[in-house]
Structures are given as C-alpha cells and as structure tokens.
Scaffold this motif. Structure first.
Motif, short mmCIF file in Angstrom:
data_model
loop_
_atom_site.label_atom_id
_atom_site.label_comp_id
_atom_site.label_asym_id
_atom_site.label_seq_id
_atom_site.Cartn_x
_atom_site.Cartn_y
_atom_site.Cartn_z
N PRO A 1 0.80 -1.24 0.00
CA PRO A 1 0.00 0.00 0.00
C PRO A 1 0.82 1.28 0.00
O PRO A 1 0.30 2.34 -0.35
CB PRO A 1 -0.82 -0.12 1.29
CG PRO A 1 -0.83 -1.56 1.63
CD PRO A 1 0.49 -2.09 1.15
N PHE A 2 2.10 1.19 0.40
CA PHE A 2 2.93 2.39 0.47
C PHE A 2 3.96 2.46 -0.64
O PHE A 2 4.33 3.56 -1.07
CB PHE A 2 3.63 2.46 1.84
CG PHE A 2 2.68 2.60 2.98
CD1 PHE A 2 2.08 3.81 3.28
CD2 PHE A 2 2.35 1.50 3.76
CE1 PHE A 2 1.19 3.94 4.33
CE2 PHE A 2 1.46 1.62 4.81
CZ PHE A 2 0.88 2.84 5.10
N ASP A 3 4.43 1.33 -1.13
CA ASP A 3 5.54 1.33 -2.08
C ASP A 3 5.17 0.94 -3.50
O ASP A 3 6.01 1.03 -4.39
CB ASP A 3 6.65 0.39 -1.58
CG ASP A 3 7.38 0.97 -0.36
OD1 ASP A 3 7.43 2.20 -0.26
OD2 ASP A 3 7.85 0.19 0.46
N ASP A 4 3.96 0.48 -3.74
CA ASP A 4 3.51 0.18 -5.09
C ASP A 4 2.55 1.28 -5.54
O ASP A 4 1.40 1.34 -5.07
CB ASP A 4 2.81 -1.18 -5.13
CG ASP A 4 2.30 -1.54 -6.53
OD1 ASP A 4 2.49 -0.72 -7.46
OD2 ASP A 4 1.72 -2.62 -6.69
N PRO A 5 2.98 2.17 -6.43
CA PRO A 5 2.13 3.32 -6.79
C PRO A 5 0.89 2.94 -7.60
O PRO A 5 0.01 3.77 -7.78
CB PRO A 5 3.07 4.20 -7.63
CG PRO A 5 4.14 3.31 -8.11
CD PRO A 5 4.31 2.23 -7.06
N GLU A 6 0.79 1.69 -8.06
CA GLU A 6 -0.38 1.29 -8.85
C GLU A 6 -1.33 0.37 -8.09
O GLU A 6 -2.32 -0.08 -8.64
CB GLU A 6 0.08 0.61 -10.14
CG GLU A 6 0.80 1.54 -11.10
CD GLU A 6 1.10 0.91 -12.45
OE1 GLU A 6 0.62 -0.22 -12.70
OE2 GLU A 6 1.81 1.54 -13.25
#
Length: 285
Positions: free
Chosen positions: A89-94
């Motif tokens: 939820p924090f490091d995957d922008p998609e």
C-alpha cells in the motif's frame, strides 16, 4: 520494431479520422483507440518500438486520455515493476489496496465508495474519477515537498492537453464528445488493471494470467498474460503469447494458479461483486 510502430500509426490515424465521424461512431471508436493508446504508452515505457527512450517518449507523448502525464506514468509504472513490493500500500504506486490502519480512518461513505470501486462495474464507472483524484492528491503532496520531477511531468503535460483539446475544437467533433470518449477509454483500461494483481505471500503469486485472445486482449496488448510481462518486462506485446505457450505450466505454477480463462469469466464473477477487500489482507503498518 515495426509491429509496434505500425500500431502507433494506425492508432493516431484512427483517432484523426474519428474526429470527423458521426457521434454514434466517433465516441465508441475513440474510446477504444484511446484505451489502445494507453497500452501503447505502456509499450513505450518498456522500450518499444525504438531503442532510444527519447524517441519512444516523443511517439507516445500525446495525452489522449487527458489524465496522466506521460512522465508520471513512466516513473510510477517502473516503480510498480519492483515485484518484491507489488501490492504494497505504500511502495507500489499502482496498487488498489490501502493499509488497514489508513482505511479505518476514512469516512464511512468513502469506505463504501472504495468498496463499490472493487467491483468491476464500479471500477469502470467510478474508477477513472477515483484513480485520478488519488493520483493527483499524491502528486500534490509531492509538489508541496518540492519534487521537481513531478513538477516537470505536469508542466510538460498541461500544454500537451491544451494541444489535444485545441485540435478537437478545430474538428467537427464537440469537445464534450471527446471528453466522454476519453472517460470511456479510461474505463476500458480499468478492466485490465482490475485483476492484474492480488495480495499473496510470494511475489510470483501476485500477477494474473488471463488466457484470452479476444478483442480486449488485443486492446491491452496481451498484458492479460501479466505474470509473463512482469517476469520479462522488455518482451514486446506481440511476443508475449508465444512466450507464455512455451512455458505455460511454469508460469501457472509460479503464480500459484491465479488464472482466469477469459475476460468473460472476470465479468461473470466480479461485475457486481467485490474481488478484493480494500484494506490489504496481508499488510498492516
């Protein structure tokens, strides 16, 4: 790579011709072509059709969806390809998942909207607005933090949007009709992203395989074979089916059987039923 270059040319030619077509034809055709262009932009990000990244960027630059700056798409999508962080939820922008703690702080009405957005019908109808709002909110925070790369992306994007809308205004097609088609194109693209990824303990099990060779697979340039794309991100769209067939069982084992027979199956299962919870089921900060 001539297949990709030819498809870019056909897409732009089709868009230009559609501006002079009757509304009943122009709007749905433009929606399909705008979605196809989004898939072509994805190809350009991964190094097609030219060897030079600058040439690919120039070819793919026109913002036919009007929504996401190409430079921002480029940066966020390559960040998304860090497979160890897929669905984070924090490091995957998609990712479509939220951290459970963050989700619990949201107003109840917004939680309900996000839950509806996790049905396929909701994703197609509401997804373009929700996705754009969340994307722009994140970029606004980055701009306030002084992120020059984000600022450059939007500074290059806004004049390009003005050019696209200016050309539409000079054509017989009303601007409102193009805006409707652009929204339709984004809605079609939401079908692709709807089940591309799931929460899974292992990174290989997070990317889907949809064994489909129909019109949606073509519009999405075979990214329905998504685990293959993530394992071989530089393989061009037209080579992905052969890549999959050559090692079919290996890919299905690697992604732990996260598979659908077709997009028809996805529609049948999830048109009005949420595929996933909004809070990430395996993650809590």
């Amino acid at each position: 790579e001539w297949p990709t270059f030819a498809l870019f040319a056909a897409c732009y030619g089709g868009v230009a011709a559609s501006l002079f077509a009757p509304l009943a034809v122009a709007i749905p055709v433009l929606a399909v072509l705008i979605a196809l262009h989004g898939s072509l932009q994805h190809e350009a990000i991964h190094g097609h059709p030219f060897r030079a990244g600058s040439a690919n960027a120039l070819l793919a630059w026109p913002p036919l969806t009007l929504a996401i700056p190409y430079l921002r798409f480029y940066d966020t999508h390559l960040a998304h390809h860090r497979d160890a962080r897929l669905t984070d939820p924090f490091d995957d922008p998609e990712t479509q998942y939220l951290d459970a703690g963050v989700f619990e702080t949201l107003p109840r009405w917004f939680q309900a909207v996000l839950t509806v957005n996790n049905t396929l019908l909701g994703r197609m109808l509401l997804g373009p607005v929700i996705g754009q709002a969340l994307f722009m909110a994140a970029d606004l925070r980055a701009l306030r933090g002084g992120d020059g790369r984000v600022a450059l992306g939007w500074l290059l994007h806004l004049p390009a949007v003005a050019v696209v809308l200016g050309l539409v205004a000079l054509s017989p097609l009303p601007v409102w009709a193009y805006l409707l088609a652009a929204y339709g194109g984004l809605s079609i693209l939401k079908i692709r992203t709807f089940c591309e990824h799931q929460a899974h303990e292992q990174s290989g099990g997070r990317s889907v395989i949809i064994v489909d060779r129909g019109p949606l697979a073509f519009i999405f340039l075979n990214n329905n074979l998504h685990v293959v794309h993530h394992l071989h991100p530089n393989v061009p769209w037209y080579a992905l089916p052969a890549q999959f067939q050559a090692r079919r069982e290996r890919y299905l084992k690697l992604n732990d059987g996260y598979r659908f027979a077709s997009y028809a199956e996805v529609f049948a299962r999830y048109l009005t039923r949420a595929k996933d919870p909004v809070p990430h089921p395996l993650w809590r900060r």
